[in-house]
Design an enzyme around this catalytic site. Structure first.
Site, PDB file in Angstrom:
ATOM      1  N   SER A  10      -3.801  -0.737   1.084  1.00 44.09           N
ATOM      2  CA  SER A  10      -5.049  -1.470   0.809  1.00 44.09           C
ATOM      3  C   SER A  10      -5.591  -1.021  -0.538  1.00 44.09           C
ATOM      4  O   SER A  10      -5.294   0.102  -0.985  1.00 44.09           O
ATOM      5  CB  SER A  10      -6.084  -1.149   1.898  1.00 44.09           C
ATOM      6  OG  SER A  10      -7.367  -1.639   1.536  1.00 44.09           O
TER       7      SER A  10
ATOM      8  N   TYR B  38     -10.263   4.856   7.460  1.00 41.99           N
ATOM      9  CA  TYR B  38      -9.512   3.760   6.832  1.00 41.99           C
ATOM     10  C   TYR B  38      -9.101   4.133   5.409  1.00 41.99           C
ATOM     11  O   TYR B  38      -7.926   4.004   5.043  1.00 41.99           O
ATOM     12  CB  TYR B  38     -10.338   2.471   6.847  1.00 41.99           C
ATOM     13  CG  TYR B  38      -9.530   1.234   6.525  1.00 41.99           C
ATOM     14  CD1 TYR B  38      -8.851   0.541   7.526  1.00 41.99           C
ATOM     15  CD2 TYR B  38      -9.434   0.751   5.226  1.00 41.99           C
ATOM     16  CE1 TYR B  38      -8.097  -0.597   7.231  1.00 41.99           C
ATOM     17  CE2 TYR B  38      -8.694  -0.377   4.921  1.00 41.99           C
ATOM     18  CZ  TYR B  38      -8.028  -1.053   5.929  1.00 41.99           C
ATOM     19  OH  TYR B  38      -7.283  -2.177   5.630  1.00 41.99           O
TER      20      TYR B  38
HETATM   21  P1  NAD Z   1      -5.250  -8.681  11.779  1.00 43.36           P
HETATM   22  O1  NAD Z   1      -6.143  -7.981  12.731  1.00 43.36           O
HETATM   23  O2  NAD Z   1      -5.464 -10.133  11.546  1.00 43.36           O
HETATM   24  O3  NAD Z   1      -3.732  -8.442  12.184  1.00 43.36           O
HETATM   25  C1  NAD Z   1      -3.264  -7.167  12.563  1.00 43.36           C
HETATM   26  C2  NAD Z   1      -2.331  -7.288  13.759  1.00 43.36           C
HETATM   27  O4  NAD Z   1      -1.879  -5.961  14.087  1.00 43.36           O
HETATM   28  C3  NAD Z   1      -3.001  -7.839  15.001  1.00 43.36           C
HETATM   29  O5  NAD Z   1      -2.268  -8.942  15.540  1.00 43.36           O
HETATM   30  C4  NAD Z   1      -3.031  -6.663  15.970  1.00 43.36           C
HETATM   31  O6  NAD Z   1      -2.880  -7.049  17.336  1.00 43.36           O
HETATM   32  C5  NAD Z   1      -1.856  -5.837  15.488  1.00 43.36           C
HETATM   33  N1  NAD Z   1      -1.985  -4.426  15.864  1.00 43.36           N
HETATM   34  C6  NAD Z   1      -3.107  -3.670  15.882  1.00 43.36           C
HETATM   35  N2  NAD Z   1      -2.845  -2.444  16.342  1.00 43.36           N
HETATM   36  C7  NAD Z   1      -1.514  -2.414  16.618  1.00 43.36           C
HETATM   37  C8  NAD Z   1      -0.654  -1.422  17.143  1.00 43.36           C
HETATM   38  N3  NAD Z   1      -1.112  -0.212  17.502  1.00 43.36           N
HETATM   39  N4  NAD Z   1       0.661  -1.707  17.292  1.00 43.36           N
HETATM   40  C9  NAD Z   1       1.128  -2.941  16.974  1.00 43.36           C
HETATM   41  N5  NAD Z   1       0.349  -3.928  16.497  1.00 43.36           N
HETATM   42  C10 NAD Z   1      -0.960  -3.674  16.316  1.00 43.36           C
HETATM   43  O7  NAD Z   1      -5.424  -7.873  10.407  1.00 43.36           O
HETATM   44  P2  NAD Z   1      -4.718  -7.987   8.967  1.00 43.36           P
HETATM   45  O8  NAD Z   1      -5.825  -8.004   7.989  1.00 43.36           O
HETATM   46  O9  NAD Z   1      -3.676  -9.019   8.935  1.00 43.36           O
HETATM   47  O10 NAD Z   1      -4.056  -6.529   8.886  1.00 43.36           O
HETATM   48  C11 NAD Z   1      -2.710  -6.300   8.511  1.00 43.36           C
HETATM   49  C12 NAD Z   1      -2.658  -5.102   7.585  1.00 43.36           C
HETATM   50  O11 NAD Z   1      -3.308  -5.436   6.360  1.00 43.36           O
HETATM   51  C13 NAD Z   1      -3.375  -3.854   8.102  1.00 43.36           C
HETATM   52  O12 NAD Z   1      -2.598  -2.715   7.808  1.00 43.36           O
HETATM   53  C14 NAD Z   1      -4.660  -3.841   7.302  1.00 43.36           C
HETATM   54  O13 NAD Z   1      -5.201  -2.552   7.190  1.00 43.36           O
HETATM   55  C15 NAD Z   1      -4.162  -4.379   5.989  1.00 43.36           C
HETATM   56  N6  NAD Z   1      -5.184  -4.866   5.064  1.00 43.36           N
HETATM   57  C16 NAD Z   1      -5.937  -5.954   5.373  1.00 43.36           C
HETATM   58  C17 NAD Z   1      -6.891  -6.402   4.476  1.00 43.36           C
HETATM   59  C18 NAD Z   1      -7.749  -7.605   4.763  1.00 43.36           C
HETATM   60  O14 NAD Z   1      -8.679  -7.877   4.021  1.00 43.36           O
HETATM   61  N7  NAD Z   1      -7.495  -8.359   5.800  1.00 43.36           N
HETATM   62  C19 NAD Z   1      -7.077  -5.741   3.260  1.00 43.36           C
HETATM   63  C20 NAD Z   1      -6.282  -4.635   2.967  1.00 43.36           C
HETATM   64  C21 NAD Z   1      -5.332  -4.221   3.883  1.00 43.36           C
END
Ligand code: NAD
Length: 258
Positions: free
Chosen positions: A148, A162
């Site tokens: 991130s 985080y």
């Molecule tokens: P999201 O919540 O839409 O998707 C994440 C998915 O991971 C969900 O379907 C959830 O059920 C699954 N998950 C959660 N815990 C889990 C576990 N213990 N084992 C297996 N699956 C699990 O969120 P997202 O934004 O798509 O997140 C994906 C990645 O992107 C994460 O690592 C997040 O930190 C990172 N990220 C997101 C953003 C943003 O703005 N959305 C920004 C920077 C980084």
């Protein structure tokens, strides 16, 4: 063709939603067999159905990345089903509590449970996934870890755990790049800024009240759609990135440039 993944097999964690869903879709579109891993079985089924409807070869296994045996057996199940493993995305991640403007984001206000839960998924989960994948991925394979922009600097939108975990995984990627390079296995991190996903709860980030914030903090003036992750994901998963390893690729509308 350097973006063609035909005949290859991939695994994506957190594939049931947001960035993981978009990543799984583009890998399938490029011709890969895609194994979907998520804790949420319903989400896996719906993503798998969407990919299959577009002619992609996919199936899902419910597993928790924070439990080493759970993620190892899911990765083994996918490798067994497809007969090989070439590409892995350690993408699953969570965020707990509000940013430092509210109690849950301060040092004294961070609940121990929130700290532990985020470390378990975002840090231990990435380690467990890389451990499960490293011995099974073919020589010349590609691995991508979702970090991130919060791994590079303070971030008022998220808590201590985080930012700590996202910084930590950037260095895990460098360490693994060193270990895996002799086998031609490349590993890189992606560092997204704000994308419209379900990480803060369904639809929570997609509200007009936040438009002013994005206008101020992001040169491009808006959040991203998960679709906008597909180009970078395919680059890092394919031969198009053949000299890239140990890196961290920011995709943030210019936020870190400010
Ligand atoms: P999201 O919540 O839409 O998707 C994440 C998915 O991971 C969900 O379907 C959830 O059920 C699954 N998950 C959660 N815990 C889990 C576990 N213990 N084992 C297996 N699956 C699990 O969120 P997202 O934004 O798509 O997140 C994906 C990645 O992107 C994460 O690592 C997040 O930190 C990172 N990220 C997101 C953003 C943003 O703005 N959305 C920004 C920077 C980084």
């Amino acid at each position: 063709e350097m973006f063609d993944l035909s005949g290859e097999a991939a695994v994506v964690t957190g594939a049931g939603s947001g960035l993981g869903k978009a990543i799984a879709e583009i890998l399938a579109q490029a011709g890969a067999n895609v194994g979907l891993i998520d804790v949420d079985q319903d989400r896996i089924e719906s993503v798998a159905a969407g990919i299959a409807a577009c002619g992609g070869k996919t199936f899902g296994i419910a597993a928790d990345v924070s439990a080493p045996e759970s993620i190892a057996s899911a990765v083994e199940g996918i490798r067994g089903r497809f007969g090989r493993l070439d590409i892995a995305f350690a993408n699953a991640g969570i965020s707990r509590g509000p940013g430092f403007t509210e109690a849950g984001g301060t040092l004294t206000g961070t609940p121990q449970d929130d700290w532990n839960a985020v470390i378990d998924v975002n840090l231990n989960g990435v380690f467990n996934t890389l451990k499960a994948v490293s011995g099974r991925i073919a020589d010349g394979g590609r691995i991508v870890v979702t970090a991130s922009t919060a791994g590079f600097r303070a971030d008022p939108m998220v808590g201590y755990a985080y930012v700590a975990t996202k910084a930590a995984v950037l260095n895990i990627v460098r360490q693994a790049a060193l270990e895996l390079a002799p086998r031609g296995v490349r590993i890189n991190a992606i560092a997204p800024g704000p994308f419209r996903t379900n990480i803060a709860g369904e639809g929570a980030l997609d509200v007009p009240e936040l438009n002013g914030l994005w206008a101020q903090t992001i040169p491009l003036g808006r959040m991203a759609d998960p679709e906008e992750m597909k180009g970078l994901a395919l680059l890092l998963a394919s031969r198009a990135s053949s000299f890239m390893t140990g890196g961290a690729y920011v995709i943030d509308g210019g936020a870190l440039a400010l």
